[in-house]
Design a protein around this motif. Structure first.
Motif, PDB file in Angstrom:
ATOM      1  N   SER A 139       0.866  -1.185   0.000  1.00  0.00           N
ATOM      2  CA  SER A 139       0.000   0.000   0.000  1.00  0.00           C
ATOM      3  C   SER A 139       0.898   1.229   0.000  1.00  0.00           C
ATOM      4  CB  SER A 139      -0.939   0.002   1.213  1.00  0.00           C
ATOM      5  OG  SER A 139      -0.207   0.003   2.434  1.00  0.00           O
ATOM      6  N   GLU A 140       0.276   2.400  -0.092  1.00  0.00           N
ATOM      7  CA  GLU A 140       1.055   3.637  -0.184  1.00  0.00           C
ATOM      8  C   GLU A 140       1.802   3.912   1.124  1.00  0.00           C
ATOM      9  OE1 GLU A 140      -2.981   4.522   1.436  1.00  0.00           O
ATOM     10  OE2 GLU A 140      -2.204   3.396  -0.281  1.00  0.00           O
ATOM     11  N   PRO A 141       2.936   4.608   1.057  1.00  0.00           N
ATOM     12  CA  PRO A 141       3.697   4.932   2.274  1.00  0.00           C
ATOM     13  C   PRO A 141       2.955   5.949   3.131  1.00  0.00           C
ATOM     14  CG  PRO A 141       4.632   6.068   0.392  1.00  0.00           C
ATOM     15  CD  PRO A 141       3.576   5.159  -0.160  1.00  0.00           C
ATOM     16  N   ARG A 142       3.221   5.919   4.423  1.00  0.00           N
ATOM     17  CA  ARG A 142       2.548   6.817   5.356  1.00  0.00           C
ATOM     18  C   ARG A 142       3.517   7.638   6.208  1.00  0.00           C
ATOM     19  NH1 ARG A 142      -0.253   2.409   4.187  1.00  0.00           N
ATOM     20  NH2 ARG A 142      -2.517   2.544   4.013  1.00  0.00           N
ATOM     21  N   ASN A 143       4.769   7.188   6.286  1.00  0.00           N
ATOM     22  CA  ASN A 143       5.721   7.848   7.184  1.00  0.00           C
ATOM     23  C   ASN A 143       7.022   8.209   6.482  1.00  0.00           C
ATOM     24  OD1 ASN A 143       4.100   7.594   9.682  1.00  0.00           O
ATOM     25  ND2 ASN A 143       4.390   5.398   9.339  1.00  0.00           N
ATOM     26  N   GLY A 144       6.906   8.647   5.243  1.00  0.00           N
ATOM     27  CA  GLY A 144       8.076   9.106   4.521  1.00  0.00           C
ATOM     28  C   GLY A 144       8.871   8.030   3.811  1.00  0.00           C
ATOM     29  N   GLY A 145       8.404   6.779   3.834  1.00  0.00           N
ATOM     30  CA  GLY A 145       9.091   5.700   3.151  1.00  0.00           C
ATOM     31  C   GLY A 145       8.744   5.650   1.673  1.00  0.00           C
ATOM     32  N   THR A 146       9.192   4.578   1.026  1.00  0.00           N
ATOM     33  CA  THR A 146       8.885   4.381  -0.385  1.00  0.00           C
ATOM     34  C   THR A 146       7.544   3.690  -0.552  1.00  0.00           C
ATOM     35  OG1 THR A 146      11.259   4.116  -0.801  1.00  0.00           O
ATOM     36  CG2 THR A 146       9.759   3.448  -2.562  1.00  0.00           C
ATOM     37  N   ILE A 147       7.284   2.691   0.287  1.00  0.00           N
ATOM     38  CA  ILE A 147       6.059   1.910   0.185  1.00  0.00           C
ATOM     39  C   ILE A 147       5.794   1.247   1.532  1.00  0.00           C
ATOM     40  CG2 ILE A 147       7.052  -0.331  -0.508  1.00  0.00           C
ATOM     41  CD1 ILE A 147       4.821  -0.220  -2.809  1.00  0.00           C
ATOM     42  N   THR A 148       4.556   0.861   1.779  1.00  0.00           N
ATOM     43  CA  THR A 148       4.189   0.129   2.992  1.00  0.00           C
ATOM     44  C   THR A 148       3.944  -1.322   2.625  1.00  0.00           C
ATOM     45  OG1 THR A 148       3.194   2.070   4.035  1.00  0.00           O
ATOM     46  CG2 THR A 148       2.502  -0.082   4.857  1.00  0.00           C
ATOM     47  N   ALA A 149       4.410  -2.236   3.463  1.00  0.00           N
ATOM     48  CA  ALA A 149       4.254  -3.657   3.175  1.00  0.00           C
ATOM     49  C   ALA A 149       3.876  -4.434   4.430  1.00  0.00           C
ATOM     50  CB  ALA A 149       5.541  -4.230   2.586  1.00  0.00           C
ATOM     51  N   ARG A 150       3.111  -5.486   4.207  1.00  0.00           N
ATOM     52  CA  ARG A 150       2.850  -6.490   5.227  1.00  0.00           C
ATOM     53  C   ARG A 150       3.252  -7.829   4.632  1.00  0.00           C
ATOM     54  NH1 ARG A 150       2.866  -2.468   7.593  1.00  0.00           N
ATOM     55  NH2 ARG A 150       1.333  -1.641   9.069  1.00  0.00           N
ATOM     56  N   TYR A 151       4.103  -8.561   5.357  1.00  0.00           N
ATOM     57  CA  TYR A 151       4.742  -9.771   4.841  1.00  0.00           C
ATOM     58  C   TYR A 151       4.252 -10.966   5.648  1.00  0.00           C
ATOM     59  CZ  TYR A 151       8.795 -12.773   3.582  1.00  0.00           C
ATOM     60  OH  TYR A 151       9.620 -13.778   3.142  1.00  0.00           O
ATOM     61  N   PHE A 152       3.819 -12.011   4.964  1.00  0.00           N
ATOM     62  CA  PHE A 152       3.207 -13.163   5.623  1.00  0.00           C
ATOM     63  C   PHE A 152       4.088 -14.401   5.456  1.00  0.00           C
ATOM     64  CE2 PHE A 152       0.043 -10.087   4.528  1.00  0.00           C
ATOM     65  CZ  PHE A 152      -0.716  -9.984   5.681  1.00  0.00           C
ATOM     66  N   MET A 153       4.185 -15.218   6.510  1.00  0.00           N
ATOM     67  CA  MET A 153       5.236 -16.238   6.587  1.00  0.00           C
ATOM     68  C   MET A 153       4.877 -17.711   6.281  1.00  0.00           C
ATOM     69  SD  MET A 153       7.333 -14.779   9.867  1.00  0.00           S
ATOM     70  CE  MET A 153       5.954 -14.771  10.997  1.00  0.00           C
ATOM     71  N   PRO A 154       3.808 -18.127   5.706  1.00  0.00           N
ATOM     72  CA  PRO A 154       2.719 -17.315   5.167  1.00  0.00           C
ATOM     73  C   PRO A 154       1.438 -17.365   5.993  1.00  0.00           C
ATOM     74  CG  PRO A 154       2.722 -19.424   4.093  1.00  0.00           C
ATOM     75  CD  PRO A 154       3.804 -19.483   5.141  1.00  0.00           C
ATOM     76  N   TRP A 155       1.440 -18.125   7.116  1.00  0.00           N
ATOM     77  CA  TRP A 155       0.166 -18.308   7.823  1.00  0.00           C
ATOM     78  C   TRP A 155       0.011 -17.373   9.005  1.00  0.00           C
ATOM     79  CZ3 TRP A 155       3.082 -23.045   6.865  1.00  0.00           C
ATOM     80  CH2 TRP A 155       2.773 -23.591   5.609  1.00  0.00           C
TER      81      TRP A 155
END
Length: 363
Positions: A257-273
């Motif tokens: 999703s779009e960045p919120r705190n000055g980063g390039t992008i926001t991510a959530r990573y699943f490991m996978p469960w």
């Protein structure tokens, strides 16, 4: 009950933790090795109460080290992901956070000699074939753990460990885009299937009705999301040439999703469960590559970094991880030269871990 004692070093590597063994101190065949690791970590209980695991996927990881016979490499790093509750061991993936501790561990184990105030260690990731150079501080011939480097997800500061990853494109599947496409549609969701250091199925959070800024706890409580995500991941695994991935932790899954705190992008990573509390080092390289490749699902969510090497800042639940990517975008598409990250590690304990003799009687 008679037990078998196995020497080990216990490290925090990056934002993960686990035992580091000399490969020669463990059984050679994979079936017995898996049983030993399950017993040592205590897999089969949510708290790993009968082992040294920590009750989370980031604390049930194992590194096995040996001197390398591969030209240009010093140390072979063989990784295992032990499940928390299922009594399973996956030898397919690697882990970049645990890799952060490989250099210090190799020195502590006597597998490599320190080279002055700074030791460069060339590491072969046995699971994937990737080559990584680790730079470890060794003043006075000793690994230095104290320092002023901070990484999100770990309290305090420590000595920096610099990792430079090479030969990581197609590490599991042999191709940057294993399906041959920049985007695929699976069960109505548009995804990019990419393999850089770690094969990942990448989607936009909004396509699942999520903001992308949810906490780990909120995502793990959202079982409807997992019920929808997992069939997509399995079908993507087949399209990526990985076969039946029902019981494998790869490919991983990620939401952007779009960045919120000055980063390039926001991510959530699943490991996978379940959702990673921060961000995997291998996953960060793949997601940074996705950001820098035109036409992927990341397009339109960020302002592209300028120039090369490019600094990609990935916002995750615990803060930000930065990846320096040396790449080209030419007529043949995205071409990764190398990816660099700063990590830290700390030796927490060393000694012997005990496993029942009926699991393995030792060498």
């Amino acid at each position: 009950m008679v037990q078998t004692a196995i020497p080990f070093h216990f490290f925090r590597g990056g934002t993960s933790r686990g035992p580091y063994f000399r490969r020669e101190d463990l059984p050679e065949d994979r079936e017995t090795l898996a049983r030993v690791l399950v017993a040592a970590l205590g897999s089969g209980h949510k708290l790993n109460i009968d082992g040294i695991g920590g009750g989370a996927a980031v604390t049930t990881k194992v590194a096995m080290l040996s001197r390398s016979e591969t030209s240009g490499c010093d140390i072979d790093y063989f990784f295992a992901q032990v499940s928390v509750e299922d009594g399973l061991v996956d030898f397919k993936p690697t882990c970049g956070n645990i890799l952060s501790g490989v250099g210090p561990a190799a020195i502590e184990m006597g597998l490599i000699a320190p080279q002055g105030d700074e030791t460069r260690i060339r590491i072969l990731s046995v699971n994937t074939g990737a080559k990584v150079e680790a730079v470890v501080r060794t003043p006075g011939g000793q690994v230095e753990y104290a320092g002023d480097a901070a990484i999100d997800g770990v309290p305090g500061t420590a000595a920096p460990i610099y990792l430079n990853f090479m030969d990581v494109v197609g590490s599991a599947t042999g191709a940057l885009l294993p399906t041959g496409n920049l985007r695929d549609v699976i069960d109505g969701i548009e995804v990019t299937c990419m393999d850089v250091a770690m094969p990942i199925v990448i989607a936009r959070a909004a396509d699942f009705g999520l903001s992308g800024a949810e906490t780990v706890e909120e995502l793990d409580a959202n079982r409807a999301f997992y019920d929808r995500m997992e069939p997509i991941r399995r079908k993507a695994g087949e399209l990526m040439g990985m076969g039946n991935v029902e019981k494998s932790v790869t490919p991983k899954f990620a939401l952007l999703s779009e960045p919120r705190n000055g980063g390039t992008i926001t991510a959530r990573y699943f490991m996978p469960w379940n959702c990673h509390p921060t961000m995997a080092v291998t996953g960060a390289q793949c997601l940074a590559s996705c950001v820098l490749t035109p036409g992927t699902v990341a397009e339109g969510l960020f302002t592209a970094p300028q120039g090369t090497p490019a600094l990609v800042l990935i916002e995750h639940p615990g803060g930000v991880i930065d990846v320096t990517v040396d790449y080209e975008n030419g007529p043949g598409g995205f071409a990764l030269k190398s990816a660099g990250l700063l990590r830290t590690a700390r030796l927490l304990a060393k000694g012997e871990v005990m496993v029942p003799a009926d699991v393995w009687g030792g060498k």
